[in-house]
Design a protein around this motif. Structure first.
Motif, short mmCIF file in Angstrom:
data_model
loop_
_atom_site.label_atom_id
_atom_site.label_comp_id
_atom_site.label_asym_id
_atom_site.label_seq_id
_atom_site.Cartn_x
_atom_site.Cartn_y
_atom_site.Cartn_z
N ASN A 122 -23.00 7.98 -2.82
CA ASN A 122 -21.65 8.55 -2.86
C ASN A 122 -21.59 9.77 -3.78
O ASN A 122 -20.92 10.76 -3.46
CB ASN A 122 -20.64 7.51 -3.34
N PRO B 94 -28.82 3.85 -11.04
CA PRO B 94 -27.57 3.64 -10.28
C PRO B 94 -27.83 2.84 -9.01
O PRO B 94 -28.94 2.87 -8.47
CB PRO B 94 -27.09 5.05 -9.96
N THR C 177 -19.52 15.63 -13.68
CA THR C 177 -19.61 14.18 -13.92
C THR C 177 -18.75 13.80 -15.12
O THR C 177 -18.08 12.75 -15.10
CB THR C 177 -21.08 13.80 -14.19
N ALA D 105 -26.11 14.52 -9.43
CA ALA D 105 -25.56 13.19 -9.76
C ALA D 105 -26.22 12.68 -11.03
O ALA D 105 -27.35 13.08 -11.35
CB ALA D 105 -25.80 12.22 -8.62
N GLU D 106 -25.51 11.83 -11.71
CA GLU D 106 -26.06 11.17 -12.90
C GLU D 106 -27.04 10.09 -12.45
O GLU D 106 -26.77 9.38 -11.49
CB GLU D 106 -24.94 10.50 -13.70
N LEU D 107 -28.15 9.97 -13.20
CA LEU D 107 -29.11 8.92 -12.86
C LEU D 107 -28.88 7.70 -13.76
O LEU D 107 -29.81 7.03 -14.18
CB LEU D 107 -30.54 9.47 -13.02
N ASN D 108 -27.62 7.47 -14.10
CA ASN D 108 -27.27 6.30 -14.90
C ASN D 108 -26.31 5.43 -14.12
O ASN D 108 -25.46 5.95 -13.39
CB ASN D 108 -26.58 6.72 -16.20
N ARG D 109 -26.44 4.12 -14.31
CA ARG D 109 -25.53 3.21 -13.64
C ARG D 109 -24.20 3.17 -14.39
O ARG D 109 -24.19 3.05 -15.60
CB ARG D 109 -26.12 1.80 -13.60
N ARG D 110 -23.12 3.31 -13.64
CA ARG D 110 -21.80 3.24 -14.27
C ARG D 110 -21.39 1.78 -14.38
O ARG D 110 -21.54 1.01 -13.43
CB ARG D 110 -20.77 4.01 -13.45
N GLN E 76 -23.74 3.92 -5.30
CA GLN E 76 -23.25 4.90 -6.29
C GLN E 76 -23.94 6.25 -6.13
O GLN E 76 -23.30 7.29 -6.08
CB GLN E 76 -23.47 4.36 -7.70
N MET F 69 -28.77 12.19 -18.03
CA MET F 69 -29.87 12.55 -17.13
C MET F 69 -29.32 12.76 -15.71
O MET F 69 -28.71 11.87 -15.14
CB MET F 69 -30.90 11.41 -17.15
N GLN F 70 -29.54 13.97 -15.21
CA GLN F 70 -29.00 14.28 -13.89
C GLN F 70 -30.11 14.64 -12.90
O GLN F 70 -31.17 15.11 -13.32
CB GLN F 70 -28.05 15.48 -13.99
N ILE F 71 -29.84 14.39 -11.65
CA ILE F 71 -30.77 14.85 -10.62
C ILE F 71 -30.01 15.76 -9.66
O ILE F 71 -28.81 15.60 -9.47
CB ILE F 71 -31.43 13.70 -9.84
N LEU G 69 -23.96 11.86 -4.44
CA LEU G 69 -24.67 13.00 -3.83
C LEU G 69 -24.17 13.30 -2.42
O LEU G 69 -24.68 14.19 -1.75
CB LEU G 69 -26.17 12.71 -3.78
N LYS H 194 -36.22 8.60 -18.31
CA LYS H 194 -35.95 7.22 -17.89
C LYS H 194 -37.11 6.36 -18.36
O LYS H 194 -38.27 6.62 -18.00
CB LYS H 194 -35.84 7.15 -16.35
N TYR I 295 -17.16 4.16 -8.09
CA TYR I 295 -18.34 4.18 -7.22
C TYR I 295 -18.13 4.90 -5.89
O TYR I 295 -19.08 5.07 -5.13
CB TYR I 295 -18.79 2.74 -6.92
N GLY I 296 -16.90 5.28 -5.61
CA GLY I 296 -16.60 5.90 -4.30
C GLY I 296 -17.11 7.32 -4.20
O GLY I 296 -17.69 7.87 -5.14
#
Lengths: 280, 126
Positions: free
Chosen positions: B44, B37, A204, A128-133, B41, B1-3, B46, B30, A194-195
């Protein structure tokens, strides 16, 4: 007579556009995917036997030809019988509902496929992206504010139009309908942003690309629906209701053209469906 | 940046999240003040339970690696880089080891230590 001829032309265009032209483009895209990304190189794309997808494509093609045939028959019959405004309105609307059935069927089938893909997903890693959409990551501010401006202008228009006291005028009910539609669109967009990720292999970037496109289509659809409501009210006020069926048919064509804009194969990254692909 | 998390790893999912967010902070991917997020978010994306992500965020907030600013969301803490180097689990293990060693030296049996430890933890007196 002019309005009847105009409607016939619009209805013919509606048949050709929504039951022949757009389906043929979708079928071509399916063929492109099947040929360019076959099961031998992209096994994760096909959770079911490949023949099932060929059958699905054929069924979709046949369904649209049948619907086009029905449309031509209805149009031919209607040329020889007297047609009132209500009949033409109903023709445009009911036929539109029939025309979108194959699209709904395809959408439902895709959902089932994704469910199967999730259950068969062999990967144990998830990324997953660690950024807020944010909203403006998927939608241009100019389009968003234009949509908001059109929506607010519609409130002003309805408030202004109420002074004329037409007996047929629904007043603020029009606003409620448009508001409901916009809330529906906003919910779908939020769900896409966000779903849960329905496609376990989707990257992504792909998700963002699809969401961006969907957001644009929804804003344009919202504007189109609002403009259609204004046009309908004006036609009624100017005693030109006879042109409403024509306007309605054109409107449905715009809506269906906008709705298929989300089917863009060239936007997608198919490498994620390779057997040796990394987790996305 | 991904985890990336591995759902079949023996490391708990929330611990994998914590480790990766701390790593992102340490590597400078970061920076302090960057937005993270929302719980929903990330959960969902992950395909995890919201509670798992919430637990990871809660522990990171306790360690002052992230901070929640009400409805505005979750951000990287201004001192996140230094704080992400502190490993409370390691501290707990070290303290317990020395306490157990001291108790054994004074003659307490392992079962007595276990019973006393469980009693203290469940009573909440500690």
């Amino acid at each position: 007579m002019l309005e009847q001829n105009l409607f016939s032309i619009a209805f013919l265009s509606q048949i050709i556009l929504a039951s022949i032209y757009i389906p043929s483009r979708i079928v071509r895209r399916m063929s492109f995917v099947f040929e360019t990304y076959p099961p031998s190189t992209h096994p994760l794309l096909y959770p079911k036997p490949f023949d099932d997808y060929i059958k699905m494509q054929q069924r979709y093609r046949v369904a649209n030809w049948v619907i086009a045939g029905i449309g031509f028959s209805v149009l031919a019959v209607s040329m020889f019988v007297p047609r009132g405004r209500e009949v033409m309105n109903a023709m445009a609307f009911l036929f539109f509902l029939v025309q979108i059935l194959p699209l709904i069927w395809i959408e439902a089938t895709v959902r089932k496929e994704l469910k199967l893909m999730r259950s068969l997903n062999p990967r144990t890693t998830r990324t997953a992206e660690l950024n807020r959409r944010k909203l403006f990551d998927v939608l241009s501010p100019a389009l968003f504010w234009t949509t908001v401006a059109v929506y607010l202008a519609f409130w002003v228009f309805i408030a202004w139009f109420r002074q004329f006291d037409y007996p047929w005028f629904g007043g603020f009910i029009n606003n409620l309908i448009i508001t409901g539609l916009n809330v529906f669109f906003a919910s779908i967009l939020l769900w896409f942003m966000y779903g849960k990720k329905l496609n376990p292999h989707q990257s992504t970037d792909d998700r963002m690309r699809i969401t961006r496109r969907l957001a644009t289509v929804m804003c344009l659809t919202s504007i189109a629906v609002t403009l259609y409501a204004v046009i309908t009210i004006f036609l009624s006020a100017e005693d030109a209701r006879a042109f409403q069926p024509f306007a309605r048919s054109v409107y449905f064509q715009v809506i269906i053209l906008l709705s298929v804009q989300t089917y863009r194969v060239d936007l997608l990254d198919f490498d994620v469906y390779r057997g040796d692909a990394q987790a996305t | 940046m991904q985890i990336t998390i591995d759902i079949e790893s023996s490391v708990p999912l929330f611990a994998q999240l914590i480790a990766q967010i701390k790593q992102a902070v340490q590597q400078g991917n970061k920076k302090p003040g960057d937005a993270l997020p929302s719980i929903r978010q990330l959960a969902n994306d992950l395909n995890l339970n919201n509670k798992t992500v919430a637990k990871a965020y809660r522990l990171l907030e306790r360690d002052c690696v992230i901070q929640t600013r009400g409805y505005r969301g979750t951000y990287v803490h201004p001192d996140a880089r230094e704080n992400s180097l502190v490993d409370l689990n390691e501290l707990v293990t070290e303290k317990l080891k020395s306490a157990i060693a001291a108790l054994r030296a004074s003659g307490a049996t392992d079962s007595e230590i276990r019973v006393a430890f469980a009693a203290i933890m469940s009573s909440g007196d500690a």
